[in-house]
Design a protein around this motif. Structure first.
Motif, short mmCIF file in Angstrom:
data_model
loop_
_atom_site.label_atom_id
_atom_site.label_comp_id
_atom_site.label_asym_id
_atom_site.label_seq_id
_atom_site.Cartn_x
_atom_site.Cartn_y
_atom_site.Cartn_z
N THR A 62 23.84 -7.27 12.28
CA THR A 62 22.78 -6.33 12.67
C THR A 62 23.19 -4.91 12.33
OG1 THR A 62 23.74 -5.83 14.83
CG2 THR A 62 22.40 -7.82 14.67
N VAL A 114 15.76 -4.38 12.48
CA VAL A 114 15.94 -5.26 13.63
C VAL A 114 15.26 -6.61 13.36
CG1 VAL A 114 15.32 -5.59 16.06
CG2 VAL A 114 16.21 -3.39 15.29
N GLY A 115 16.06 -7.65 13.42
CA GLY A 115 15.55 -9.00 13.15
C GLY A 115 15.55 -9.37 11.68
N PHE A 141 22.09 -11.21 16.55
CA PHE A 141 20.99 -10.25 16.71
C PHE A 141 20.91 -9.86 18.17
CE2 PHE A 141 19.51 -14.56 17.05
CZ PHE A 141 18.73 -14.55 18.20
N ALA A 145 15.53 -7.84 18.78
CA ALA A 145 15.12 -8.69 17.66
C ALA A 145 14.38 -9.94 18.14
CB ALA A 145 16.33 -9.09 16.82
N GLU A 148 10.79 -9.76 17.61
CA GLU A 148 10.28 -9.64 16.24
C GLU A 148 9.77 -11.00 15.77
OE1 GLU A 148 9.89 -7.12 14.29
OE2 GLU A 148 11.37 -5.56 14.74
N SER A 150 10.26 -12.29 12.95
CA SER A 150 11.29 -12.97 12.16
C SER A 150 12.13 -13.91 13.03
CB SER A 150 12.19 -11.96 11.47
OG SER A 150 12.84 -11.14 12.42
N PHE A 151 12.37 -13.52 14.29
CA PHE A 151 13.11 -14.38 15.22
C PHE A 151 12.36 -15.69 15.43
CE2 PHE A 151 13.10 -15.80 19.70
CZ PHE A 151 14.44 -16.11 19.91
N CYS A 169 22.09 -14.47 20.29
CA CYS A 169 21.41 -13.29 20.79
C CYS A 169 22.36 -12.51 21.69
CB CYS A 169 20.16 -13.68 21.55
SG CYS A 169 19.30 -12.26 22.24
#
Lengths: 322, 329
Positions: A62, A114-115, A141, A145, A148, A150-151, A169
């Motif tokens: 990250t 982020v993410g 992450f 994130a 987001e 993307s997660f 996480c």
């Protein structure tokens, strides 16, 4: 845990701590350009997970990535040179603090979005599976994130394709300056794993041994082809979101008082140090010698970075098209 | 030479590359089934591990492709419609377009983002908007937009073998277009334009569907004695300035036609370059023909008004020829 493994874990944490302390000092002195996000307080997560990985396993990091590079075995001199923007840095000065990578040890890069790194880790897992290896990919992450897209896409994709991925996480309880409890209506991000049909585990992210245990199971699961795991490591940022953030905050406070107190109580380095001393598994002198060596290595890294040349115009146009 | 459709040429290119390199994989939504037929039949030969069906998850799939490319594979990511690339934009712009550079050359990213770009079939605003200028604007990304079955096969094979990220834009309305396609393996170099029709009076620069519109316009212009040269760029980035400038040096007149918006669109980029570098060869101002600056409407009647048609090219050609006449008089 065997003494040699314990010492390895402790070494990873201490390398991060001493490096980051030095970076904080350099930033405060105005010696580093750009933004710097320190990993102090969260070291047990990166160290606990990476202690289980091989050089050919992958991690994606990250914006708060120095700790992950070091935990995976990165070189302090090339890191420090990168933070100074020098040509001897990992990225020849073109990445900086938020984009350090070392592909030779499977460190596929820190990420300023982020993410943004999470899908990339899924791809590394897909690659391992397609090539028929038992490599695993770890995506580090933060709690931010986890909100987001993307997660969510990544957990679902990795689950649907049964990919060898660990989603780690690091819930340090703040997305930039906003407490995570204001940004989501649940306390435990690990709950989200259920929605994707994968195990979700909560661990004390300030306890390196606990992280190691949880990650061991997740790594084993990934290696045997049983798919991904979401690990939520509850941790604390010792400092702020970014060094020098006071300049942006105009005197406003955003840390929750009880959280700040908990952050001070739960120092991952002290915790492991106390455990080692109390268990008597490693002599105290060994720890002290190690600290001297690491502190010296950090000093050497700064000297190396300072002595290195800035990148020139040829470097500006290198590394574009192959 | 055997004749094939544009779609069949895509199939052939993918099959040949999957066969010759075990690191090539195809991932995306419905790639097994091959909804638009470009990937149809490949699963039967290459199986689950090479032909990977994914959820509808453009950001995740694009990112996964990038991670796979950074770790030894050569993924072709099928993103179905150009507009779906907007969903994947973060991964393409912040990762694919930056990784190699920002990591100091530590990695190569041999990845192809394949999609169908542009309109013309009444698919409405969310399935017809051309996206290529966004990717032309990014560093480190190659952008390819083939116009014929022959080109699509050779260029797709080259894109898959390229060690850089490539956005490969098949045209939505060219799928059934037929043409000669050799069964033998061949690649066409990325970054090289082709003169699809030679002509002495003016140069038309185009790519994709616009090449066909330009050729129709050129045929019509020939009837009134105007010989247009049609340069098919084939690759939009890096684009073949040399071929275009050489053509304009010969003809002295140029029309840039692109199926994208006028602001920072393809036509604008080419026109700017030609005005800058071939200024003294020009007998008339460079003309730009672009999409009308509105979302792509559904009604075929309206859609035709948005996307440049052959008539607009013919009109522009008469304009540049007339300008020259006035100046001469």
């Amino acid at each position: 845990m065997e003494p040699n493994k314990l010492l390895d874990l402790y070494t990873r944490i201490l390398r991060i701590r001493r490096f980051e302390e030095q970076v904080g000092t350099l930033f405060a002195q105005g010696q580093l350009p750009g933004f710097v996000h320190l990993y102090i307080g969260e070291e047990a997560v990166g160290a606990g997970v990476c202690a289980l990985l091989r050089d050919d396993d992958y991690i994606v990091s990250t914006h708060r990535g120095h700790g992950h590079v070091l935990a995976k075995g990165g070189d302090m001199q090339r890191m420090m040179a990168e933070l100074f923007g020098k040509r001897t840095g990992y990225c020849k000065g073109k990445g900086g603090s938020m984009h350090i990578a070392d592909f030779s040890i499977g460190m596929l890069g820190a990420c300023g979005i982020v993410g943004g790194g999470i899908p990339v880790a899924v791809g590394a897992g897909l690659s391992a599976k397609t090539r028929g290896t038992d490599q695993v990919a770890v995506s580090f992450f933060g709690d931010g994130a986890a909100n987001e897209g993307s997660f969510h896409e990544s957990l679902n994709l990795a689950s649907a394709l049964a990919l060898p991925v660990l989603f780690v996480c690091e819930n340090n309880q703040y997305g930039e300056f906003t407490p995570a409890i204001h940004a989501m209506n649940i306390r435990d991000i690990a709950l989200r794993a259920q929605g994707y049909g994968i195990p979700g585990v909560i661990v004390d992210g300030t306890d390196a041994l606990a992280v190691y245990d949880v990650a061991q199971e997740a790594v084993a699961r990934a290696r045997r082809g049983a798919g991904p795991t979401l690990i939520e490591a509850k941790t604390h940022r010792r400092g702020g979101h970014a060094e020098g953030e006071e300049a942006f905050l105009g005197g406003q406070q955003y840390r929750l008082a009880d959280e700040l107190a908990a952050a001070r109580r739960n120092d991952p380095l002290l915790k492991l140090h106390t455990f080692i001393v109390e268990s008597g598994l490693i002599p105290l002198e060994t720890l002290e010698t190690l600290d001297h060596e690491i502190t010296q290595a950090v000093t050497d890294a700064v000297a190396f970075a300072r002595a290195s040349e800035a990148p020139d115009e040829a470097i500006l146009y290198e590394d574009t098209w192959v | 030479m055997p004749r094939k459709s544009y779609i069949a040429a895509i199939q052939a290119a993918l099959a040949e590359e999957l066969r010759q390199d075990p690191n090539v994989i195809l991932i995306g939504e419905d790639v097994r089934l091959g909804v638009f037929a470009g990937t149809r039949g490949l699963h039967a030969e290459f199986g689950d591990s090479r032909i990977v069906d994914t959820p509808i998850s453009e950001l995740g799939v694009a990112g996964a492709g990038i991670g796979a490319a950074a770790t030894g594979l050569r993924p072709v990511v099928d993103l179905m419609f150009g507009t779906f690339l907007y969903l994947a934009f973060d991964q393409i712009a912040n990762q694919a377009a930056a990784m190699r550079y920002m990591f100091g050359g530590q990695t190569r990213l041999p990845i192809v983002f394949m999609t169908q770009n542009g309109g013309g079939i009444g698919a409405g605003p969310h399935h017809s908007q051309p996206v290529h200028p966004f990717f032309m604007n990014l560093p480190l990304i190659k952008v390819v937009m083939p116009s014929t079955p022959y080109d699509v096969k050779g260029l797709l094979k080259a894109a898959i073998r390229d060690d850089n990220p490539v956005v490969f834009l098949n045209h939505l309305s060219l799928g059934s277009q037929r043409g000669e396609v050799p069964d033998e393996a061949y690649t066409l170099p990325l970054g090289k334009a082709e003169i699809k029709r030679a002509g002495r009076d003016l140069t038309v620069v185009a790519a994709g569907l616009m090449v066909h519109h330009a050729l129709k316009a050129a045929a019509e212009l020939a009837e009134s004695g105007i010989e247009a040269e049609v340069v098919d760029l084939r690759t939009l980035k890096p684009w073949d300035e040399e071929t275009v400038l050489a053509s304009v040096e010969r003809t002295g007149r140029c029309i840039c036609v692109d199926e994208s918006y006028p602001v920072c669109g393809g036509a604008s980029e080419w026109a700017a370059c030609i005005s800058e570098k071939a200024f003294y060869a020009l007998k008339a101002p460079v003309q730009r023909i672009s999409n009308a600056h509105v979302p792509i409407p559904f009604s075929p009647t309206l859609e035709k008004m948005v996307i440049p048609q052959p008539a607009a090219i013919v009109a522009a050609a008469h304009r540049v020829m007339a300008t020259t006449q006035i100046e001469r008089n």
